[in-house]
Design an enzyme around this catalytic site. Structure first.
Site, PDB file in Angstrom:
ATOM      1  N   GLN A  24       0.847  -1.195   0.000  1.00 42.11           N
ATOM      2  CA  GLN A  24       0.000   0.000   0.000  1.00 42.11           C
ATOM      3  C   GLN A  24       0.881   1.243   0.000  1.00 42.11           C
ATOM      4  O   GLN A  24       1.668   1.452   0.935  1.00 42.11           O
ATOM      5  CB  GLN A  24      -0.905  -0.004   1.228  1.00 42.11           C
ATOM      6  CG  GLN A  24      -1.749   1.234   1.383  1.00 42.11           C
ATOM      7  CD  GLN A  24      -2.242   1.408   2.807  1.00 42.11           C
ATOM      8  OE1 GLN A  24      -1.701   0.801   3.719  1.00 42.11           O
ATOM      9  NE2 GLN A  24      -3.245   2.223   2.996  1.00 42.11           N
TER      10      GLN A  24
ATOM     11  N   SER B  38       1.088   6.564   2.708  1.00 43.36           N
ATOM     12  CA  SER B  38       1.784   7.521   3.577  1.00 43.36           C
ATOM     13  C   SER B  38       3.042   8.087   2.925  1.00 43.36           C
ATOM     14  O   SER B  38       3.731   7.404   2.156  1.00 43.36           O
ATOM     15  CB  SER B  38       2.167   6.846   4.898  1.00 43.36           C
ATOM     16  OG  SER B  38       1.021   6.463   5.616  1.00 43.36           O
TER      17      SER B  38
ATOM     18  N   SER C 133       4.653  -1.531   4.185  1.00 47.74           N
ATOM     19  CA  SER C 133       4.835  -2.948   4.516  1.00 47.74           C
ATOM     20  C   SER C 133       4.895  -3.784   3.244  1.00 47.74           C
ATOM     21  O   SER C 133       4.137  -3.547   2.295  1.00 47.74           O
ATOM     22  CB  SER C 133       3.679  -3.450   5.388  1.00 47.74           C
ATOM     23  OG  SER C 133       3.575  -2.699   6.572  1.00 47.74           O
TER      24      SER C 133
ATOM     25  N   GLU D 241      -8.631  -1.854   5.657  1.00 51.32           N
ATOM     26  CA  GLU D 241      -7.354  -2.045   6.347  1.00 51.32           C
ATOM     27  C   GLU D 241      -7.552  -2.122   7.855  1.00 51.32           C
ATOM     28  O   GLU D 241      -6.988  -2.995   8.527  1.00 51.32           O
ATOM     29  CB  GLU D 241      -6.400  -0.896   6.012  1.00 51.32           C
ATOM     30  CG  GLU D 241      -5.070  -0.978   6.748  1.00 51.32           C
ATOM     31  CD  GLU D 241      -4.198   0.240   6.543  1.00 51.32           C
ATOM     32  OE1 GLU D 241      -2.967   0.107   6.607  1.00 51.32           O
ATOM     33  OE2 GLU D 241      -4.753   1.340   6.330  1.00 51.32           O
TER      34      GLU D 241
ATOM     35  N   GLU E 227      -4.566   8.702  17.151  1.00 55.22           N
ATOM     36  CA  GLU E 227      -5.111  10.052  17.279  1.00 55.22           C
ATOM     37  C   GLU E 227      -6.173  10.316  16.208  1.00 55.22           C
ATOM     38  O   GLU E 227      -7.259  10.860  16.496  1.00 55.22           O
ATOM     39  CB  GLU E 227      -3.985  11.083  17.170  1.00 55.22           C
ATOM     40  CG  GLU E 227      -3.029  11.106  18.357  1.00 55.22           C
ATOM     41  CD  GLU E 227      -2.059   9.940  18.349  1.00 55.22           C
ATOM     42  OE1 GLU E 227      -1.448   9.675  19.398  1.00 55.22           O
ATOM     43  OE2 GLU E 227      -1.920   9.281  17.296  1.00 55.22           O
TER      44      GLU E 227
END
Length: 404
Positions: free
Chosen positions: A123, A126, A158, A241, A374
């Protein structure tokens, strides 16, 4: 007869028919005599890979809730099991996204090798400057004929070192509000312009990576969803996910982290104190509540798609893992402070049987991967509990207007 009774009867009849299909398949493909790869390939072609997959693409278009029925029959016949951990991103994130947004041709191209783990997936979301604020990503995709030219950097990826394909979110229109200018692609991880570098973790392993993309060419045929629809497609991936990380598998009582802690407690009565006992009891009860909540969520999800409630499952998974692994370190005594091996390894997945120190260190990543705790708190507050959103002064799309 009530509608509920009629529905129950229909489900029962469908389950019985499904059992018959599996038995007939195993009669035609003797699990003990058929090579594993050949058996699994034939199982996909018969629509018995995942019964909720589309007809002609490994499934029968049935409710997801009937998958355990098929698995029970395969287990009874002694059929080889699918290794779900080998391609966890492919099965848990890529497949649902491809089914929801992919064309028939894309489903034909990607689903079978994905399910068989012939193609591993990763994926590419980020970035160094776009983690929690994912829509702030800077990776660009510029149209050039039938291709897109992509450049940028992704991080915390990952399985990128093993992956054949990557789920890529990139900016295709910098002139519109950030959520609206994104598109979603499938990137060939073996293609020119893609470089994967390891990111070493606290554990010594490097199951994460950073990926540098320099003028990589992506065919428009590898786009999932419409141009500019990337945020909507990405949200579907993220919901799956969080469910895959926090609650996709049916767990037995005392499975996972709490099982390791309880085993250590039983093996070392000399280390028991009243305070440790009370902490273990509390965490054991919370782990059991989480297990049952996950089972209920799986049942609800069988009737549709994962929603923001999956964020609560994943958030609780991270919190519990960290608390339980901390307690296990105390229960383990001096042995809990030792570490077996800090050799740099390019792991595909974590081996949680390595020991309490490994589990403690690895659990620190649980509150980052799959959405930071968060951000998940905000999602739970605004989209599950209905609390008012924080005032925003930027051009971001409000939570209430985002795809659910």
């Amino acid at each position: 007869m009530s509608d509920t009774a009629l529905n129950d009867t229909a489900v029962s009849d469908t389950a019985a028919e499904l059992r018959g299909r599996v038995r007939a398949f195993c009669t035609d493909h003797n699990p003990q005599a058929t090579p594993r790869g050949e058996f699994l390939s034939a199982r996909f072609d018969a629509g018995l890979a995942a019964v909720h997959y589309p007809v002609g693409h490994g499934g029968l278009g049935l409710p997801r809730s009937l998958q355990p029925t098929a698995e029970e029959e395969f287990a009874r016949a002694g059929a080889p099991r699918l290794d779900e951990y080998r391609n966890v991103i492919g099965l848990g994130m890529a497949a649902p996204t491809i089914i929801a947004f992919g064309t028939d041709e894309q489903q034909s191209r990607w689903l079978k090798p994905l399910w068989l783990a012939e193609d591993i997936w990763c994926q590419l979301f980020s970035e160094p400057g776009a983690g929690s604020d994912l829509a702030n990503l800077a990776t660009r995709a510029v149209r050039e004929g039938d291709d897109w030219i992509v450049s940028g950097q992704k991080v915390w990826t990952s399985l990128a070192h093993q992956a054949r394909w990557g789920l890529l979110l990139a900016r295709t229109d910098p002139g519109v509000p950030k959520h609206a200018g994104l598109s979603y692609f499938v990137l060939d991880m073996h293609g020119p312009g893609v470089e994967v570098r390891p990111l070493r973790q606290l554990t010594g392993e490097a199951e994460f990576n950073e990926v540098f993309i320099t003028d990589a060419r992506v065919p428009d045929a590898n786009r999932l969803g419409e141009v500019g629809e990337g945020w909507r497609v990405a949200n579907a991936t993220l919901m799956n996910e969080r469910f895959a990380i926090g609650g996709s598998r049916t767990a037995a009582r005392e499975d996972g982290a709490i099982g390791f802690a309880a085993s250590t407690w039983r093996q070392h009565p000399e280390r028991r104190t009243h305070e440790l006992h009370q902490r273990l009891l509390r965490l054991w009860a919370e782990a059991e509540v989480a297990r049952l909540a996950g089972e209920r969520f799986r049942q609800q999800m069988a009737a549709g798609t994962p929603g923001p409630e999956g964020s609560a499952i994943k958030f609780n998974y991270a919190r519990l893992n960290q608390e339980i692994s901390g307690l296990e370190i105390e229960l383990a005594g001096p042995e809990g402070l030792t570490y077996d091996d800090w050799t740099m390894r390019r792991a595909g997945s974590s081996d949680f049987a390595r020991g309490p120190a490994f589990r403690y260190l690895r659990s620190k990543g649980n509150s980052i991967e799959g959405g930071t705790s968060e951000i998940l708190r905000n999602i739970i507050a605004e989209r599950v509990l209905g609390l008012p959103a924080e005032p925003r002064t930027d051009t971001a799309v409000p939570w209430k207007d985002l795809p659910r």
